[in-house]
Design an enzyme around this catalytic site. Structure first.
Site, short mmCIF file in Angstrom:
data_model
loop_
_atom_site.label_atom_id
_atom_site.label_comp_id
_atom_site.label_asym_id
_atom_site.label_seq_id
_atom_site.Cartn_x
_atom_site.Cartn_y
_atom_site.Cartn_z
N GLY A 90 45.37 47.33 38.57
CA GLY A 90 44.84 46.56 37.46
C GLY A 90 43.94 47.45 36.62
N GLN B 38 37.54 49.73 30.57
CA GLN B 38 37.62 50.90 31.43
C GLN B 38 38.17 52.12 30.69
OE1 GLN B 38 39.55 48.54 34.84
NE2 GLN B 38 38.46 50.22 35.86
N CYS C 190 37.88 50.56 42.73
CA CYS C 190 37.94 50.43 41.27
C CYS C 190 38.26 51.79 40.68
CB CYS C 190 36.60 49.92 40.75
SG CYS C 190 36.51 49.71 38.98
N LEU C 191 39.11 51.80 39.66
CA LEU C 191 39.44 53.06 39.00
C LEU C 191 38.23 53.68 38.31
CD1 LEU C 191 42.89 52.07 37.46
CD2 LEU C 191 42.43 53.39 39.54
N HIS D 72 38.66 40.50 39.95
CA HIS D 72 38.10 41.83 39.68
C HIS D 72 38.21 42.17 38.19
CE1 HIS D 72 37.50 46.19 40.91
NE2 HIS D 72 38.05 46.35 39.71
N GLU D 73 39.40 41.96 37.61
CA GLU D 73 39.60 42.30 36.20
C GLU D 73 38.80 41.37 35.28
OE1 GLU D 73 40.74 45.16 35.69
OE2 GLU D 73 41.61 45.42 37.67
N HIS E 180 35.31 42.65 35.11
CA HIS E 180 35.18 43.79 34.19
C HIS E 180 34.94 43.32 32.77
CE1 HIS E 180 35.75 47.56 36.23
NE2 HIS E 180 36.85 47.14 36.85
#
Length: 179
Positions: free
Chosen positions: A56, A61, A104-105, A146-147, A150
């Site tokens: 995701g 990000q 997380c990226l 999670h997204e 963000h």
């Protein structure tokens, strides 16, 4: 036989914003223009997510403060969920709370047992402006939550407490990518 292109195949990989970047901590703006720039952003987000080997990715990000995220994520039954949401709204997050590994990226290489509801539903739109509803359980529910976090300026680290939070933040300070 597949009739469309693979998401991200025409996109450009963009630089990832990392923990400490101010843009990650700010709520994103609603999308008002559903034109070609939005379609390009979604393609770039898929390309960036795949290059980073994620499941995701939220627009902030990659430094774009708009309410958009993409996903290509399995659920706990290993069913693949592929799509994107524009102006998503988390409408249901319920069921049992499960503490599972989450990363997380934007916090590369650091995972922590993070509590999330086992069921989530998100409403929003496609890049063309069509209404869409995503429903998930297990790992996919975790991804949806999670997204959405963000886009509200949050990270999974915000859900950690006590020793888990201390260890994750210490690891982030010591990470080779830390500023």
């Amino acid at each position: 036989m597949r009739t469309g292109s693979i998401p991200g195949s025409t996109g450009q990989v963009r630089p990832m914003r990392l923990l400490g970047d101010r843009g990650l901590g700010a709520p994103c703006e609603e999308v008002t223009d559903f034109g070609p720039d939005l379609a390009k952003l979604v393609e770039d987000m898929f390309a960036t997510m795949y290059a980073a080997e994620g499941v995701g990715l939220a627009a902030n990000q990659i430094g774009v403060p708009l309410r958009v995220f993409v996903y290509d994520c399995p659920d706990d039954e290993d069913r693949r969920h592929l799509g994107h949401l524009v102006n998503p709204r988390l409408v249901v997050a319920d069921g049992v709370t499960v503490r599972g590994p989450e990363g997380c990226l934007s916090v590369p290489g650091i995972e922590a047992g993070t509590p999330r509801f086992d069921h989530a539903e998100v409403e929003g739109f496609t890049a063309d402006g069509a209404p869409v509803h995503a429903r998930g359980t297990g790992f996919f529910a975790r991804c949806l939550q999670h997204e959405c976090d963000h886009l509200d300026g949050g990270l999974y680290l915000d859900h950690l407490t006590g020793l888990r939070r201390y260890r994750a933040l210490r690891a982030a300070r010591r990470a080779p990518w830390a500023a």
